[in-house]
Write an enzyme that holds these catalytic residues in place. Structure first.
Site, PDB file in Angstrom:
ATOM      1  CE  LYS A 148      44.163  36.057  27.614  1.00 17.18           C
ATOM      2  NZ  LYS A 148      43.034  36.188  26.732  1.00 17.18           N
TER       3      LYS A 148
ATOM      4  CG  ASN B 177      43.143  46.103  24.857  1.00 17.39           C
ATOM      5  OD1 ASN B 177      42.304  45.732  25.666  1.00 17.39           O
ATOM      6  ND2 ASN B 177      42.826  46.557  23.657  1.00 17.39           N
TER       7      ASN B 177
ATOM      8  CG  ASN C  14      37.993  46.912  24.369  1.00 17.88           C
ATOM      9  OD1 ASN C  14      37.179  47.476  23.644  1.00 17.88           O
ATOM     10  ND2 ASN C  14      37.953  45.619  24.614  1.00 17.88           N
TER      11      ASN C  14
ATOM     12  CB  CYS D 122      34.979  44.450  24.857  1.00 18.91           C
ATOM     13  SG  CYS D 122      34.944  42.668  24.877  1.00 18.91           S
TER      14      CYS D 122
ATOM     15  N   GLY E  63      40.846  45.263  11.286  1.00 23.03           N
ATOM     16  CA  GLY E  63      39.585  44.687  10.825  1.00 23.03           C
ATOM     17  C   GLY E  63      39.795  43.931   9.530  1.00 23.03           C
TER      18      GLY E  63
END
Length: 303
Positions: A45, A100, A128, A131, A244
């Site tokens: 997460k 992450n 990241n 986002c 993806g």
């Protein structure tokens, strides 16, 4: 016997399958369904400097061949991840994991990255910068090559672990941003994050998501992911973790032919919690079908 092993900047994986951050939590719930040690790794997460409750509800909307989410990086903060989640994770997952991280400033990114640098369980850090759900957050960094490079330099200065920058597809030229990250010292690229989407309720005549827009993911975005991975593979000389719309072993092969070394599975985990297990078990069958003896040999094979 086929060889499913791949290597991400020195991190050797038994296979390329990596549940994507935000769809696998800290692995605990999935570990009760099957032995998740069959995974190549998993990206836990998204983690920020401070705890985050996330965005207002409703923040999930189903749509054709996908979903929209605006969760907003809900997490307990990096200190609690280190003191509570990582030790718990160690009891059921024996491999190195992918951390992450997200942030609202370059200092946030550097702080969180430096904290995780000392954690032996973390084999790779996924940053990241893309986002679209967080106000004043990743979108501004991921949409601009200079900002992306600045974040990359800052995190590379505080960690010895491989750093993969997770890119947004919501840009004009993703290859330019990937090149900027590589030039700033990135060890790899992680792509693509969610597209920006929206759904309107015909009864209320208002957006379904409280934040109006959110990240669109699922099978519908795979052609965009394949195209962008293909473009970035031509632009950089560092590995790519592709993602993806991945749902099958055939999808994994397609993303690898486009240029991915590792392949993340996102939204499909929320539909079928066994999807990664199914893909891993089916991968050797699909490899044999298409005459593939080693996955390492097909990376970028479509070029």
């Amino acid at each position: 016997m086929v060889d499913t092993r791949v290597n991400l900047s020195g991190l050797e994986l038994d296979n390329p399958i990596i549940p994507a951050s935000g769809t696998f939590g800290y692995g605990y719930e999935f570990s009760r369904l099957y032995d998740i040690n069959i995974l190549g790794s998993f990206s836990f997460k998204g983690t920020t400097k401070e705890p985050r409750f996330g965005n207002p509800t409703p923040r999930i909307a189903e749509c054709t061949s996908g979903m929209i989410n605006s969760v907003g990086v809900q997490n307990p903060g990096v200190d609690k991840v280190i003191s509570e989640e990582l030790p718990k994770m160690k009891t059921f997952f024996k491999k190195k994991v992918i951390a992450n991280i997200s942030g609202f400033s370059i200092e946030d990114y550097a702080y969180t990255c430096e904290k995780l640098d000392t954690e032996e369980q973390v084999g790779l850090i996924e940053v990241n910068i893309s986002c679209p759900n967080v106000h004043n957050g990743g979108m501004s960094f991921g949409a601009d090559a200079k900002n992306a490079a600045d974040v990359t330099k800052a995190v590379k200065a505080v960690t010895k672990k491989p750093v993969y920058i997770k890119l947004s597809p919501n840009v004009t030229d993703i290859a330019e941003i990937a090149r900027a990250c590589e030039n700033a010292g990135a060890d790899g690229i992680s792509m693509i994050n969610t597209l920006l989407g929206m759904k309107i309720d015909l009864k209320t005549k208002k957006p379904v998501i409280a934040n109006k827009m959110g990240g669109f993911s699922g099978a519908a975005i795979k052609p965009v992911a394949v195209r962008m991975i293909y473009q970035v593979y031509d632009a950089v000389n560092i590995p790519i973790i592709g993602m993806g719309g991945v749902e099958t072993a055939e999808d994994v092969i397609e993303l690898m032919l486009a240029g991915a070394t590792g392949v993340s599975v996102g939204a499909a985990n929320l539909v079928n919690p066994y999807v990664c297990k199914d893909i891993i078990e089916n991968l050797p069958v699909v490899m044999k079908k298409y005459g593939i003896s080693s996955l390492k040999e097909i990376i970028g094979g479509a070029h």
